[in-house]
Design an enzyme around this catalytic site. Sequence first.
Site, PDB file in Angstrom:
ATOM      1  N   LYS A   1      35.819  22.544  27.195  1.00  0.00           N
ATOM      2  CA  LYS A   1      34.728  22.901  28.105  1.00  0.00           C
ATOM      3  C   LYS A   1      34.773  24.396  28.406  1.00  0.00           C
ATOM      4  CE  LYS A   1      34.465  18.322  30.114  1.00  0.00           C
ATOM      5  NZ  LYS A   1      34.861  17.380  31.147  1.00  0.00           N
TER       6      LYS A   1
ATOM      7  N   GLN B   1      37.876  17.167  36.713  1.00  0.00           N
ATOM      8  CA  GLN B   1      38.172  16.353  35.535  1.00  0.00           C
ATOM      9  C   GLN B   1      38.830  15.038  35.951  1.00  0.00           C
ATOM     10  OE1 GLN B   1      37.344  17.158  32.248  1.00  0.00           O
ATOM     11  NE2 GLN B   1      38.035  15.083  31.814  1.00  0.00           N
TER      12      GLN B   1
ATOM     13  N   ASP C   1      28.415  17.287  36.932  1.00  0.00           N
ATOM     14  CA  ASP C   1      28.723  16.005  36.288  1.00  0.00           C
ATOM     15  C   ASP C   1      27.727  14.918  36.706  1.00  0.00           C
ATOM     16  OD1 ASP C   1      30.647  15.740  34.373  1.00  0.00           O
ATOM     17  OD2 ASP C   1      32.328  15.593  35.763  1.00  0.00           O
TER      18      ASP C   1
END
Length: 283
Positions: free
Chosen positions: A50, A94, A117
């Site tokens: 990422k 994460q 997200d």
Amino acid sequence: MTARIIDGKAVAAVLRARIAEQTAGLPFRPGLAVVLVGENPASAVYVRNKDRAAHGAGLLAQTIRLPASVSAADLLAMIQRLNADPEVDGILVQLPLPDAILPRPILEAIDPAKDVDGFHPLNVGRLQDGLDVLAPCTPTGVMRLLAADKTVLRGVRAVVLGRSAIVGKPMAALLLAADATVTIAHSRTVDIAEECRRADILVAAVGRPEMVRGDWIKPGATVIDVGINRLPDGRLVGDVAYAECAAVAGAITPVPGGVGPMTIACLLENTVKAALRRRLAHG
Ligand code: NDP
């Protein structure tokens, strides 16, 4: 019939290039903060990828690494700091978090305007309402792949295998918003193969290696394989038995090189979207 391959690597490369071009034309660099707690090796790889992709697209990316022993309070304090930081447009924590930290309060602490997200309940609700929103990256990536393959969505039967909050449910919401007739199947579904045989578009997100067989596929259907499963012999396979299904389907995504690359590209896209919205809203 041999299915057309929907090349996620190629579609993602085009999307990343478009984002880089868009970012280069902005008077500021959209900022992405990724929070990694602990030493989960798979998470470390995802976060590195990422970070690399974000830098490649001209974003201002930072990875905040915290030890597995960090307290929920300290992690929340970090989220608050990122919420308040004007240079940070997108925040991603994460998953999975260490067992001692409940993920829900952490995800709910993220400013919904920076929730790239798309896991905050406000964004989840807005997505269910069919509103334009920061939607979860993997199902958004699937929508981009379907668009790139010029798949007709309006009125077609779509079956989503899996009902997770990260993939299955938002996937169904996006397909519904695009006017597909959507069925969600899961581990309690009776005769899942029969459900799949009705699908013009089948999205598999179950985490079961090669569960979807060739005789589950309607001839000519579009098959999207979200699954990423590592076999004991080291091979990476999806949730779809690729060769069998490719012989029947009209179009299919491979694993690897299908949905996977799209997830990161859509994270970058969400970050730019969040940046534009927030900074324009703030004048
Ligand atoms: P989860 O484990 O959270 O959810 C799996 C879903 O599949 C559940 O809804 C479960 O049903 C259902 N399921 C499990 N077994 C069966 C079965 N035998 N028959 C029918 N349904 C079943 O997984 P995720 O949604 O997070 O991920 C799914 C897959 O996608 C995984 O392989 C994951 O690695 C991959 N993935 C890939 C990404 C990418 O970027 N390409 C990103 C995220 C995930 P129930 O709810 O009834 O338990």
